[in-house]
Scaffold this motif. Sequence first.
Motif, mmCIF file in Angstrom:
data_model
loop_
_atom_site.group_PDB
_atom_site.id
_atom_site.type_symbol
_atom_site.label_atom_id
_atom_site.label_comp_id
_atom_site.label_asym_id
_atom_site.label_seq_id
_atom_site.Cartn_x
_atom_site.Cartn_y
_atom_site.Cartn_z
ATOM 1 N N SER A 199 0.839 -1.205 0.000
ATOM 2 C CA SER A 199 0.000 0.000 0.000
ATOM 3 C C SER A 199 0.870 1.250 0.000
ATOM 4 O O SER A 199 2.025 1.232 0.435
ATOM 5 N N SER A 215 -6.025 -2.413 3.766
ATOM 6 C CA SER A 215 -5.634 -3.704 3.200
ATOM 7 C C SER A 215 -4.499 -3.532 2.185
ATOM 8 O O SER A 215 -4.037 -2.424 1.925
ATOM 9 N N CYS A 225 -3.431 -0.845 -1.500
ATOM 10 C CA CYS A 225 -4.279 0.356 -1.484
ATOM 11 C C CYS A 225 -3.422 1.596 -1.729
ATOM 12 O O CYS A 225 -2.203 1.571 -1.592
ATOM 13 N N HIS A 266 -9.235 -4.285 -0.077
ATOM 14 C CA HIS A 266 -8.089 -4.583 -0.935
ATOM 15 C C HIS A 266 -8.137 -3.761 -2.230
ATOM 16 O O HIS A 266 -9.182 -3.617 -2.855
ATOM 17 N N GLN A 267 -6.996 -3.191 -2.614
ATOM 18 C CA GLN A 267 -6.804 -2.473 -3.878
ATOM 19 C C GLN A 267 -7.740 -1.266 -4.035
ATOM 20 O O GLN A 267 -8.131 -0.913 -5.139
#
Length: 219
Positions: free
Chosen positions: A142, A157, A160, A176-177
């Motif tokens: 991230s 998560s 990110c 996530h992402q």
Amino acid sequence: MKKLVIFGTGDIAQLAKYYFDIDSSYEVVAFTVDKDYCLAPTFENLPLVPFEEIEKHFPCNEVEIFIALSYAQMNKLRETKFLEAKKMNYTIASYISSKCTYLSQFPAGENAFILEDNTIQPYVKIGDNVTLWSGNHIGHHSVIESHNFISSHVVISGHCKVEPNCFIGVNSTIGHQVIIAKETLIGAGSIITKNTEESSIYVPARSIKLDKKSNEIKL
């Protein structure tokens, strides 16, 4: 020990002195704020000098500076003072708690304030002027860009991105992402699973009060 001047006279400045005193290689020697807010000669039993005169009292070749301000104006006030201090050629200090689990191979940027019980996983990148209050999880790969404030017990998560000038409230979860767009304000307890919009505000559903009394419920 390196000598340090802290910008600010609020709670965060007081806490910054405490953390630097007990858990760093810095000696705090003074505080500074803008002249209009310099209402006493001392703060925390140390000299308090106008920021406009800081170079006269504490030259940049003798001390470093830490900007201890909150998320006011979506971190833009802290950003402004950070940039002003850099323009004056001061080295900007960071504080990373020895009780933080920092596993990334990439060092945090300048003016980081990363408190105890944060978990920073491998491949995380943290920009300049980022505050991570206590107990957050920053997932692998991230990116936390500059001028952000992440409060306590936030889960971000893996993969990110948090773009500049965001505020993320306590106990929030970022999936996530997910991309948190510039100047996003996320309220306490929010769950964000999709990319946010720039300058947007996200808050969770409110708790409701039931008609029953607590002693009428069997626990």
